[in-house]
Design a protein around this motif. Structure first.
Motif, PDB file in Angstrom:
ATOM      1  N   ASN A  23      26.790  21.024  -7.381  1.00 27.53           N
ATOM      2  CA  ASN A  23      25.606  20.165  -7.502  1.00 27.53           C
ATOM      3  C   ASN A  23      24.617  20.517  -6.386  1.00 27.53           C
ATOM      4  O   ASN A  23      24.673  19.952  -5.298  1.00 27.53           O
ATOM      5  N   PRO A  24      23.713  21.446  -6.647  1.00 24.55           N
ATOM      6  CA  PRO A  24      22.786  21.901  -5.605  1.00 24.55           C
ATOM      7  C   PRO A  24      21.860  20.816  -5.074  1.00 24.55           C
ATOM      8  O   PRO A  24      21.299  20.957  -3.987  1.00 24.55           O
ATOM      9  N   HIS A  25      21.691  19.726  -5.821  1.00 21.60           N
ATOM     10  CA  HIS A  25      20.822  18.643  -5.348  1.00 21.60           C
ATOM     11  C   HIS A  25      21.439  17.913  -4.150  1.00 21.60           C
ATOM     12  O   HIS A  25      20.724  17.366  -3.312  1.00 21.60           O
ATOM     13  N   ILE A  26      22.757  17.898  -4.081  1.00 23.52           N
ATOM     14  CA  ILE A  26      23.453  17.221  -2.990  1.00 23.52           C
ATOM     15  C   ILE A  26      23.439  18.074  -1.725  1.00 23.52           C
ATOM     16  O   ILE A  26      23.362  17.556  -0.611  1.00 23.52           O
ATOM     17  N   PHE A  27      23.469  19.378  -1.895  1.00 27.62           N
ATOM     18  CA  PHE A  27      23.714  20.298  -0.781  1.00 27.62           C
ATOM     19  C   PHE A  27      22.815  20.069   0.439  1.00 27.62           C
ATOM     20  O   PHE A  27      23.310  20.057   1.576  1.00 27.62           O
ATOM     21  N   PRO A  28      21.498  19.884   0.279  1.00 30.89           N
ATOM     22  CA  PRO A  28      20.650  19.727   1.471  1.00 30.89           C
ATOM     23  C   PRO A  28      21.027  18.544   2.352  1.00 30.89           C
ATOM     24  O   PRO A  28      20.762  18.564   3.563  1.00 30.89           O
ATOM     25  N   PHE A  29      21.664  17.533   1.773  1.00 34.16           N
ATOM     26  CA  PHE A  29      21.992  16.336   2.541  1.00 34.16           C
ATOM     27  C   PHE A  29      23.322  16.441   3.276  1.00 34.16           C
ATOM     28  O   PHE A  29      23.583  15.646   4.192  1.00 34.16           O
ATOM     29  N   ILE A  30      24.172  17.374   2.884  1.00 31.46           N
ATOM     30  CA  ILE A  30      25.496  17.448   3.502  1.00 31.46           C
ATOM     31  C   ILE A  30      25.797  18.836   4.063  1.00 31.46           C
ATOM     32  O   ILE A  30      26.935  19.135   4.402  1.00 31.46           O
ATOM     33  N   ASP A  31      24.773  19.672   4.164  1.00 30.22           N
ATOM     34  CA  ASP A  31      24.961  20.999   4.739  1.00 30.22           C
ATOM     35  C   ASP A  31      25.456  20.860   6.174  1.00 30.22           C
ATOM     36  O   ASP A  31      25.332  19.806   6.796  1.00 30.22           O
ATOM     37  N   SER A  32      26.005  21.933   6.725  1.00 31.37           N
ATOM     38  CA  SER A  32      26.564  21.902   8.075  1.00 31.37           C
ATOM     39  C   SER A  32      25.464  21.690   9.107  1.00 31.37           C
ATOM     40  O   SER A  32      25.091  22.609   9.837  1.00 31.37           O
ATOM     41  N   ARG A  33      24.971  20.488   9.130  1.00 29.64           N
ATOM     42  CA  ARG A  33      23.848  20.091   9.957  1.00 29.64           C
ATOM     43  C   ARG A  33      22.600  20.810   9.468  1.00 29.64           C
ATOM     44  O   ARG A  33      22.601  22.013   9.232  1.00 29.64           O
ATOM     45  N   ASP A  34      21.554  20.092   9.328  1.00 31.09           N
ATOM     46  CA  ASP A  34      20.350  20.693   8.762  1.00 31.09           C
ATOM     47  C   ASP A  34      19.636  21.592   9.772  1.00 31.09           C
ATOM     48  O   ASP A  34      20.002  21.665  10.946  1.00 31.09           O
ATOM     49  N   LYS A  35      18.617  22.270   9.288  1.00 32.42           N
ATOM     50  CA  LYS A  35      17.899  23.224  10.137  1.00 32.42           C
ATOM     51  C   LYS A  35      17.253  22.528  11.333  1.00 32.42           C
ATOM     52  O   LYS A  35      17.167  23.099  12.422  1.00 32.42           O
ATOM     53  N   GLY A  36      16.806  21.302  11.124  1.00 39.39           N
ATOM     54  CA  GLY A  36      16.180  20.566  12.215  1.00 39.39           C
ATOM     55  C   GLY A  36      17.154  20.307  13.348  1.00 39.39           C
ATOM     56  O   GLY A  36      16.818  20.492  14.528  1.00 39.39           O
ATOM     57  N   PHE A  37      18.367  19.894  13.020  1.00 37.39           N
ATOM     58  CA  PHE A  37      19.396  19.636  14.023  1.00 37.39           C
ATOM     59  C   PHE A  37      19.733  20.914  14.776  1.00 37.39           C
ATOM     60  O   PHE A  37      19.777  20.949  15.999  1.00 37.39           O
ATOM     61  N   ARG A  38      19.950  21.980  14.024  1.00 33.11           N
ATOM     62  CA  ARG A  38      20.304  23.265  14.631  1.00 33.11           C
ATOM     63  C   ARG A  38      19.188  23.751  15.558  1.00 33.11           C
ATOM     64  O   ARG A  38      19.456  24.256  16.654  1.00 33.11           O
ATOM     65  N   ALA A  39      17.932  23.579  15.134  1.00 36.81           N
ATOM     66  CA  ALA A  39      16.794  24.025  15.944  1.00 36.81           C
ATOM     67  C   ALA A  39      16.717  23.235  17.247  1.00 36.81           C
ATOM     68  O   ALA A  39      16.414  23.807  18.310  1.00 36.81           O
ATOM     69  N   VAL A  40      16.978  21.925  17.183  1.00 36.70           N
ATOM     70  CA  VAL A  40      16.934  21.095  18.386  1.00 36.70           C
ATOM     71  C   VAL A  40      18.023  21.515  19.361  1.00 36.70           C
ATOM     72  O   VAL A  40      17.772  21.664  20.576  1.00 36.70           O
ATOM     73  N   ILE A  41      19.244  21.719  18.872  1.00 32.64           N
ATOM     74  CA  ILE A  41      20.346  22.128  19.747  1.00 32.64           C
ATOM     75  C   ILE A  41      20.030  23.474  20.401  1.00 32.64           C
ATOM     76  O   ILE A  41      20.220  23.665  21.611  1.00 32.64           O
ATOM     77  N   GLN A  42      19.537  24.416  19.610  1.00 32.67           N
ATOM     78  CA  GLN A  42      19.230  25.740  20.150  1.00 32.67           C
ATOM     79  C   GLN A  42      18.115  25.667  21.192  1.00 32.67           C
ATOM     80  O   GLN A  42      18.183  26.341  22.232  1.00 32.67           O
ATOM     81  N   ASP A  43      17.109  24.839  20.951  1.00 28.74           N
ATOM     82  CA  ASP A  43      16.015  24.700  21.912  1.00 28.74           C
ATOM     83  C   ASP A  43      16.518  24.090  23.221  1.00 28.74           C
ATOM     84  O   ASP A  43      16.132  24.546  24.307  1.00 28.74           O
ATOM     85  N   LEU A  44      17.393  23.087  23.134  1.00 24.27           N
ATOM     86  CA  LEU A  44      17.941  22.480  24.350  1.00 24.27           C
ATOM     87  C   LEU A  44      18.764  23.491  25.137  1.00 24.27           C
ATOM     88  O   LEU A  44      18.673  23.563  26.365  1.00 24.27           O
ATOM     89  N   LEU A  45      19.551  24.302  24.430  1.00 17.38           N
ATOM     90  CA  LEU A  45      20.366  25.305  25.112  1.00 17.38           C
ATOM     91  C   LEU A  45      19.505  26.396  25.740  1.00 17.38           C
ATOM     92  O   LEU A  45      19.827  26.910  26.817  1.00 17.38           O
ATOM     93  N   LYS A  46      18.397  26.732  25.101  1.00 21.82           N
ATOM     94  CA  LYS A  46      17.478  27.703  25.693  1.00 21.82           C
ATOM     95  C   LYS A  46      16.856  27.141  26.976  1.00 21.82           C
ATOM     96  O   LYS A  46      16.676  27.871  27.960  1.00 21.82           O
ATOM     97  N   GLN A  47      16.510  25.848  26.948  1.00 24.67           N
ATOM     98  CA  GLN A  47      15.958  25.222  28.150  1.00 24.67           C
ATOM     99  C   GLN A  47      16.982  25.224  29.287  1.00 24.67           C
ATOM    100  O   GLN A  47      16.648  25.497  30.443  1.00 24.67           O
ATOM    101  N   ILE A  48      18.235  24.904  28.936  1.00 24.71           N
ATOM    102  CA  ILE A  48      19.299  24.890  29.939  1.00 24.71           C
ATOM    103  C   ILE A  48      19.531  26.303  30.478  1.00 24.71           C
ATOM    104  O   ILE A  48      19.699  26.498  31.694  1.00 24.71           O
ATOM    105  N   GLU A  49      19.504  27.278  29.588  1.00 21.81           N
ATOM    106  CA  GLU A  49      19.676  28.677  29.989  1.00 21.81           C
ATOM    107  C   GLU A  49      18.591  29.087  30.983  1.00 21.81           C
ATOM    108  O   GLU A  49      18.858  29.733  32.009  1.00 21.81           O
ATOM    109  N   SER A  50      17.358  28.687  30.695  1.00 23.42           N
ATOM    110  CA  SER A  50      16.233  29.038  31.565  1.00 23.42           C
ATOM    111  C   SER A  50      16.320  28.315  32.902  1.00 23.42           C
ATOM    112  O   SER A  50      16.113  28.920  33.966  1.00 23.42           O
ATOM    113  N   GLU A  51      16.636  27.022  32.872  1.00 26.22           N
ATOM    114  CA  GLU A  51      16.742  26.239  34.102  1.00 26.22           C
ATOM    115  C   GLU A  51      17.795  26.809  35.050  1.00 26.22           C
ATOM    116  O   GLU A  51      17.591  26.889  36.258  1.00 26.22           O
TER     117      GLU A  51
END
Length: 200
Positions: A111-139
């Motif tokens: 059921n592809p309609h369900i997939f966006p809601f239960i994917d392994s964390r959405d792109k927004g979540f992944r982008a936020v985590i990666q941005d925080l880790l980049k900030q920590i890496e730089s600091e």
């Protein structure tokens, strides 16, 4: 609006009790106390009602981490720890909702309609985590740190801990789960996480 919420709640209860395929219109009607016609009136079909359940779970989860990510009073390390703690908050990590989440995942490929809601964390979540880790890496001026790989590792760890909760909710320890995540972060970013508290 109240009837709509009541139907979503009843459908979620039905999924928890009977699974996706065992969730019939009759069972939703019984649990909601509303007529079958209400499903069609508010959602058009049972399938769209079930999709609304998935959307509600996803939105509740997103509200948790977005509020933390948008908090200007937190630095990147504090935001990351708070997001991890929120991942183990009973508001989202509870036996009922996690069982529903995994029920949807079992149906996602068909059921592809369900997939966006239960994917392994959405792109927004992944982008936020990666941005925080980049900030920590730089600091911390860390060398040889790949923020994308670190993000993938942390998300995979969170996914695994959710699965562990799903299978062993009666013995799952959120504080121990937090310690596991911080232990991994310490190995990559010792300047930022070595003095952090291991308490929920």
């Amino acid at each position: 609006m109240q009837n709509r919420k009541q139907l979503i709640h009843a459908a979620a209860d039905a999924i928890h009790k009977y699974g996706i395929r065992g969730t019939t219109s009759a069972r939703i009607q019984e649990l909601s106390g509303l007529s079958r016609g209400m499903v069609n009136l508010h959602f058009g079909s049972k399938e769209k009602l079930l999709l609304a359940v998935a959307e509600e779970l996803s939105a509740r989860y997103a509200r948790q981490w977005k509020a933390i990510a948008d908090n200007p009073e937190f630095g990147p390390a504090d935001k990351l720890i708070s997001i991890i703690k929120a991942d183990f908050d009973p508001l989202v990590l509870n036996a009922r909702d996690v069982a529903i989440w995994f029920s949807f995942r079992a149906e996602a490929l068909s059921n592809p309609h369900i997939f966006p809601f239960i994917d392994s964390r959405d792109k927004g979540f992944r982008a936020v985590i990666q941005d925080l880790l980049k900030q920590i890496e730089s600091e911390g001026e860390y060398e040889d740190i790949d923020a994308k790989l670190a993000t993938d590792a942390l998300i995979a760890l969170l996914e695994g801990l959710w699965t562990d909760y799903h299978l062993h909710s009666e013995i799952f320890n959120p504080e121990e789960a937090l310690k596991i995540c911080l232990y991994v972060l310490q190995s990559m970013f010792p300047k930022h996480f070595v003095t952090q508290s291991f308490h929920m």
